[in-house]
Design a protein around this motif. Structure first.
Motif, PDB file in Angstrom:
ATOM      1  N   ALA A  18      38.453  33.449  26.128  1.00 19.60           N
ATOM      2  CA  ALA A  18      37.415  34.453  25.943  1.00 19.60           C
ATOM      3  C   ALA A  18      36.619  34.657  27.223  1.00 19.60           C
ATOM      4  CB  ALA A  18      36.492  34.039  24.803  1.00 19.60           C
ATOM      5  N   ALA A  19      36.306  33.563  27.924  1.00 20.19           N
ATOM      6  CA  ALA A  19      35.561  33.688  29.181  1.00 20.19           C
ATOM      7  C   ALA A  19      36.393  34.422  30.232  1.00 20.19           C
ATOM      8  CB  ALA A  19      35.163  32.308  29.687  1.00 20.19           C
ATOM      9  N   LEU A  20      37.701  34.153  30.280  1.00 20.85           N
ATOM     10  CA  LEU A  20      38.562  34.850  31.243  1.00 20.85           C
ATOM     11  C   LEU A  20      38.614  36.343  30.929  1.00 20.85           C
ATOM     12  CD1 LEU A  20      41.592  32.509  31.830  1.00 20.85           C
ATOM     13  CD2 LEU A  20      39.767  33.094  33.384  1.00 20.85           C
ATOM     14  N   THR A  21      38.674  36.689  29.636  1.00 21.20           N
ATOM     15  CA  THR A  21      38.653  38.101  29.257  1.00 21.20           C
ATOM     16  C   THR A  21      37.397  38.791  29.757  1.00 21.20           C
ATOM     17  OG1 THR A  21      39.802  37.433  27.266  1.00 21.20           O
ATOM     18  CG2 THR A  21      38.947  39.648  27.303  1.00 21.20           C
ATOM     19  N   PHE A  22      36.298  38.052  29.751  1.00 15.69           N
ATOM     20  CA  PHE A  22      35.040  38.645  30.202  1.00 15.69           C
ATOM     21  C   PHE A  22      34.978  38.739  31.716  1.00 15.69           C
ATOM     22  CE2 PHE A  22      30.508  38.257  31.264  1.00 15.69           C
ATOM     23  CZ  PHE A  22      30.064  39.399  30.649  1.00 15.69           C
ATOM     24  N   TRP A  23      35.525  37.750  32.445  1.00 16.89           N
ATOM     25  CA  TRP A  23      35.288  37.672  33.883  1.00 16.89           C
ATOM     26  C   TRP A  23      36.283  38.476  34.706  1.00 16.89           C
ATOM     27  CZ3 TRP A  23      30.935  36.676  35.891  1.00 16.89           C
ATOM     28  CH2 TRP A  23      30.066  35.784  35.283  1.00 16.89           C
ATOM     29  N   PHE A  24      37.481  38.764  34.189  1.00 17.29           N
ATOM     30  CA  PHE A  24      38.473  39.450  35.013  1.00 17.29           C
ATOM     31  C   PHE A  24      38.021  40.865  35.346  1.00 17.29           C
ATOM     32  CE2 PHE A  24      42.157  36.655  33.641  1.00 17.29           C
ATOM     33  CZ  PHE A  24      42.268  36.111  34.896  1.00 17.29           C
ATOM     34  N   ARG A  25      38.149  41.276  36.616  1.00 14.21           N
ATOM     35  CA  ARG A  25      37.904  42.661  36.990  1.00 14.21           C
ATOM     36  C   ARG A  25      39.172  43.501  36.838  1.00 14.21           C
ATOM     37  NH1 ARG A  25      33.299  42.853  35.816  1.00 14.21           N
ATOM     38  NH2 ARG A  25      31.722  41.825  37.058  1.00 14.21           N
ATOM     39  N   ASP A  26      40.337  42.847  36.949  1.00 17.23           N
ATOM     40  CA  ASP A  26      41.611  43.530  36.723  1.00 17.23           C
ATOM     41  C   ASP A  26      41.819  43.654  35.220  1.00 17.23           C
ATOM     42  OD1 ASP A  26      44.078  44.530  36.728  1.00 17.23           O
ATOM     43  OD2 ASP A  26      45.013  42.927  37.888  1.00 17.23           O
ATOM     44  N   LEU A  27      41.826  44.919  34.732  1.00 15.98           N
ATOM     45  CA  LEU A  27      41.813  45.101  33.283  1.00 15.98           C
ATOM     46  C   LEU A  27      43.132  44.671  32.642  1.00 15.98           C
ATOM     47  CD1 LEU A  27      39.904  48.434  32.887  1.00 15.98           C
ATOM     48  CD2 LEU A  27      39.127  46.152  32.470  1.00 15.98           C
ATOM     49  N   LEU A  28      44.243  44.752  33.389  1.00 14.46           N
ATOM     50  CA  LEU A  28      45.523  44.320  32.831  1.00 14.46           C
ATOM     51  C   LEU A  28      45.513  42.818  32.568  1.00 14.46           C
ATOM     52  CD1 LEU A  28      48.108  45.730  32.122  1.00 14.46           C
ATOM     53  CD2 LEU A  28      49.016  45.076  34.313  1.00 14.46           C
ATOM     54  N   VAL A  31      43.448  42.171  29.519  1.00 11.73           N
ATOM     55  CA  VAL A  31      44.173  42.434  28.267  1.00 11.73           C
ATOM     56  C   VAL A  31      45.130  41.294  27.950  1.00 11.73           C
ATOM     57  CG1 VAL A  31      45.929  43.927  27.283  1.00 11.73           C
ATOM     58  CG2 VAL A  31      43.926  44.903  28.299  1.00 11.73           C
ATOM     59  N   LEU A  32      45.775  40.751  28.998  1.00 11.49           N
ATOM     60  CA  LEU A  32      46.682  39.625  28.739  1.00 11.49           C
ATOM     61  C   LEU A  32      45.909  38.407  28.268  1.00 11.49           C
ATOM     62  CD1 LEU A  32      49.330  39.973  31.527  1.00 11.49           C
ATOM     63  CD2 LEU A  32      49.474  40.528  29.130  1.00 11.49           C
ATOM     64  N   ALA A  33      44.702  38.198  28.822  1.00 12.21           N
ATOM     65  CA  ALA A  33      43.882  37.079  28.349  1.00 12.21           C
ATOM     66  C   ALA A  33      43.464  37.284  26.902  1.00 12.21           C
ATOM     67  CB  ALA A  33      42.660  36.925  29.240  1.00 12.21           C
ATOM     68  N   ALA A  34      43.188  38.541  26.525  1.00 13.04           N
ATOM     69  CA  ALA A  34      42.837  38.817  25.129  1.00 13.04           C
ATOM     70  C   ALA A  34      44.025  38.557  24.216  1.00 13.04           C
ATOM     71  CB  ALA A  34      42.347  40.255  24.983  1.00 13.04           C
ATOM     72  N   ALA A  35      45.242  38.890  24.687  1.00 11.65           N
ATOM     73  CA  ALA A  35      46.433  38.610  23.882  1.00 11.65           C
ATOM     74  C   ALA A  35      46.624  37.108  23.716  1.00 11.65           C
ATOM     75  CB  ALA A  35      47.656  39.232  24.537  1.00 11.65           C
ATOM     76  N   PHE A  36      46.344  36.351  24.784  1.00 10.99           N
ATOM     77  CA  PHE A  36      46.449  34.885  24.683  1.00 10.99           C
ATOM     78  C   PHE A  36      45.402  34.344  23.713  1.00 10.99           C
ATOM     79  CE2 PHE A  36      45.838  30.567  26.480  1.00 10.99           C
ATOM     80  CZ  PHE A  36      47.093  30.106  26.206  1.00 10.99           C
ATOM     81  N   PHE A  37      44.211  34.955  23.727  1.00 10.66           N
ATOM     82  CA  PHE A  37      43.171  34.584  22.759  1.00 10.66           C
ATOM     83  C   PHE A  37      43.652  34.804  21.328  1.00 10.66           C
ATOM     84  CE2 PHE A  37      39.527  35.796  20.182  1.00 10.66           C
ATOM     85  CZ  PHE A  37      38.668  34.742  20.409  1.00 10.66           C
ATOM     86  N   ILE A  70      47.355  48.528  26.704  1.00 15.23           N
ATOM     87  CA  ILE A  70      48.109  48.783  27.941  1.00 15.23           C
ATOM     88  C   ILE A  70      48.363  50.280  28.096  1.00 15.23           C
ATOM     89  CG2 ILE A  70      50.358  48.434  29.006  1.00 15.23           C
ATOM     90  CD1 ILE A  70      50.219  45.581  28.142  1.00 15.23           C
ATOM     91  N   ILE A  71      48.628  50.968  26.963  1.00 16.27           N
ATOM     92  CA  ILE A  71      48.789  52.423  27.040  1.00 16.27           C
ATOM     93  C   ILE A  71      47.489  53.079  27.514  1.00 16.27           C
ATOM     94  CG2 ILE A  71      49.092  54.477  25.619  1.00 16.27           C
ATOM     95  CD1 ILE A  71      51.100  52.912  23.984  1.00 16.27           C
ATOM     96  N   ALA A  72      46.346  52.584  27.014  1.00 14.15           N
ATOM     97  CA  ALA A  72      45.066  53.147  27.447  1.00 14.15           C
ATOM     98  C   ALA A  72      44.816  52.883  28.924  1.00 14.15           C
ATOM     99  CB  ALA A  72      43.933  52.558  26.616  1.00 14.15           C
ATOM    100  N   ILE A  73      45.222  51.705  29.413  1.00 14.08           N
ATOM    101  CA  ILE A  73      45.030  51.403  30.838  1.00 14.08           C
ATOM    102  C   ILE A  73      45.918  52.296  31.690  1.00 14.08           C
ATOM    103  CG2 ILE A  73      45.486  49.639  32.572  1.00 14.08           C
ATOM    104  CD1 ILE A  73      44.395  47.622  30.654  1.00 14.08           C
ATOM    105  N   PHE A  79      41.440  49.251  37.376  1.00 14.04           N
ATOM    106  CA  PHE A  79      40.330  48.379  37.757  1.00 14.04           C
ATOM    107  C   PHE A  79      39.019  48.902  37.205  1.00 14.04           C
ATOM    108  CE2 PHE A  79      43.594  47.433  40.791  1.00 14.04           C
ATOM    109  CZ  PHE A  79      43.552  46.059  40.801  1.00 14.04           C
ATOM    110  N   GLU A  80      38.122  47.948  36.984  1.00 17.29           N
ATOM    111  CA  GLU A  80      36.869  48.275  36.328  1.00 17.29           C
ATOM    112  C   GLU A  80      35.930  48.965  37.301  1.00 17.29           C
ATOM    113  OE1 GLU A  80      33.410  45.755  34.033  1.00 17.29           O
ATOM    114  OE2 GLU A  80      35.312  44.846  34.526  1.00 17.29           O
ATOM    115  N   GLY A  81      35.202  50.007  36.818  1.00 12.08           N
ATOM    116  CA  GLY A  81      34.141  50.600  37.600  1.00 12.08           C
ATOM    117  C   GLY A  81      34.609  51.698  38.523  1.00 12.08           C
ATOM    118  N   GLY A  82      34.172  52.944  38.279  1.00  8.43           N
ATOM    119  CA  GLY A  82      34.490  54.037  39.176  1.00  8.43           C
ATOM    120  C   GLY A  82      35.907  54.560  39.002  1.00  8.43           C
TER     121      GLY A  82
END
Lengths: 84, 159, 94
Positions: A18-28, A31-37, A70-73, A79-82
Motif C-alpha cells: 500500500a505504501a509503494l502504491t502511494f509513493w510511486f510517481r510512475d503510474l504503471l 498499478v502493479l503495486a496495487a495488483a500485488f496488494f 492500464i488501459i486508462a494509463i 507519469f504523475e502531474g502535468g
C-alpha cells in the motif's frame, strides 16, 4: 507457529504494497503495486477462511481492475502531474 | 503482442473458461458461485483481448453476443425468481429444493460428500448470474479499449 | 503546523481503533443468532452444502437482484460514454 509467521508476513507485505502504491510517481509501477496488494489481500482472505471472497478478489482486484487501469494509463499519461 | 504471448493465450483461454464454468456449476457445493465464476471467465477474455489486436477480437466476439449474454442473464435470474408465483409461493421461494427430480435431492444436516443434483433454484440462478457477469465485465473492457483505439486514430489523423 | 496537527489526529485515530479492536476476539462474534439459524437449518431448507451461496441466492435474494442490476446499469453507462466510438458507428442524437 508457521501459521502465525505466514500471517504476519502477509500483513507486513500488505502495508508495504500500500505504501509503494502511494509513493510511486510512475503510474504503471503504482498499478502493479496495487495488483500485488490485491493478490496479498486475497491470500489473507483465504487464511481467514473466506474462499468465496478470495476468489472474487483475485479475479477482479488482481485481474480486471489492473487491466482497466492500464488501459486508462495508455489513454492518458504514464507519469504523475502535468502533460506527458 | 508477440507470438509467445499469443501462444500462451491460446493455451490458457480454454483452461480459464473451463475453470470458470466449473466454479459456476459447483457454486452450491464448493466455494464460489455465479459472480466469482463470471469474473474468472471475464479475466480470460481480458487475456485474449490483451494478447491480440482490437480489430481481430471484435471480429471474433462481437458486441451483440456479449450484450445478449448480459441481458439474458439478468432476465433469466429475475425470471427464475418470478417463476415461484406459478406454484403459489412468494417471490424468491426455493420451489425445487427437496422435491425430488431436477436439483431436488434432499440434503441432511451435517457434513456430507455432496451431490451435484441438489440446491433447488440456486444452480439455475448461479448460471444466470455467471452468464451476466461474463458478458458485463468483458463488455466494459471492450468499451474502454474502443475508446483508446479511437483516441489513437484521431491523433494519427490530426498529426 | 498543519503537518503536526495531521500527525496528532492520525495517531489519536490509530490508538482509538486499536483500543476498539483489542477487546474483541476472533471467531466469537457478539451476536450470532442469525448465523446459528443459517448454519442449523440452511442445508435442510435450501439443499445447499455451501452456506454462503444459500444466503446470497436464497435467503437474501433481493440483495443479489440489486447487485445484478447495478452491474447492468454500470455496463450500460459505460456503453453510453463510448457509444460514438464503438466500431466507428455514428449514432445520431435526438
Amino acid at each position: 507457529m508457521i501459521y502465525e509467521i505466514f500471517h504476519i508476513l502477509i500483513l507486513a507485505g500488505l502495508v508495504i504494497a500500500a505504501a509503494l502504491t502511494f509513493w510511486f510517481r510512475d503510474l504503471l509501477a503504482a498499478v502493479l503495486a496495487a495488483a500485488f496488494f490485491s493478490f496479498l489481500i486475497s491470500l489473507e482472505f483465504y487464511i481467514l477462511q473466506a474462499p468465496d471472497v478470495a476468489i472474487s478478489q483475485a479475479a477482479i482486484g488482481a485481474g480486471l481492475s489492473t487491466a482497466i487501469f492500464i488501459i486508462a494509463i495508455r489513454a492518458t499519461g504514464r507519469f504523475e502531474g502535468g502533460a506527458p | 503482442m508477440s507470438k509467445l504471448v499469443r501462444f500462451a493465450a491460446d493455451i490458457l483461454y480454454p483452461v480459464v473458461l473451463i475453470f470458470g464454468l466449473y466454479i459456476v456449476a459447483h457454486g452450491h457445493i464448493t466455494p464460489g458461485g455465479g459472480f466469482q465464476g463470471g469474473a474468472v471467465i471475464a479475466t480470460g477474455v481480458a487475456l485474449v483481448i490483451v494478447a491480440y489486436s482490437y480489430k481481430e477480437v471484435i471480429g471474433w466476439i462481437g458486441k451483440g453476443g456479449l450484450m445478449a449474454r448480459e441481458v439474458i442473464g439478468l432476465m433469466g435470474f429475475i425470471g427464475v425468481a418470478l417463476f415461484a408465483f406459478l406454484f403459489g409461493m412468494p417471490f424468491f421461494y426455493n420451489y425445487l429444493a427437496g422435491q425430488g427430480g431436477l436439483f431436488g435431492v434432499p440434503v441432511a444436516f451435517g457434513p456430507n460428500p455432496g451431490e451435484l443434483n441438489t440446491g433447488g433454484t440456486v444452480p439455475l440462478m448461479n448460471f444466470a448470474v455467471g452468464i451476466e457477469v461474463w458478458g458485463g465485465l468483458s463488455l466494459v473492457i471492450l468499451y474502454l479499449l474502443s475508446g483508446l483505439i479511437e483516441k489513437k486514430d484521431q491523433e494519427e489523423e490530426g498529426s | 503546523m498543519r503537518k503536526a496537527v495531521t500527525a496528532i489526529v492520525l495517531i489519536a485515530l490509530l490508538i482509538t481503533l486499536v483500543a476498539m479492536i483489542l477487546p474483541l476476539t476472533f471467531g466469537s462474534p457478539l451476536m450470532s443468532d442469525m448465523d446459528d439459524y443459517f448454519i442449523r437449518f440452511g442445508q435442510e431448507q435450501t439443499g445447499n452444502n455451501n452456506e454462503c451461496t444459500a444466503v446470497v441466492f436464497d435467503y437474501r435474494g433481493f440483495d443479489t437482484i440489486g447487485e445484478s442490476t447495478v452491474l447492468f446499469t454500470a455496463v450500460i453507462g459505460t456503453g453510453l460514454m463510448f457509444r460514438r466510438l464503438f466500431g466507428g458507428e455514428e449514432v445520431e442524437d435526438e
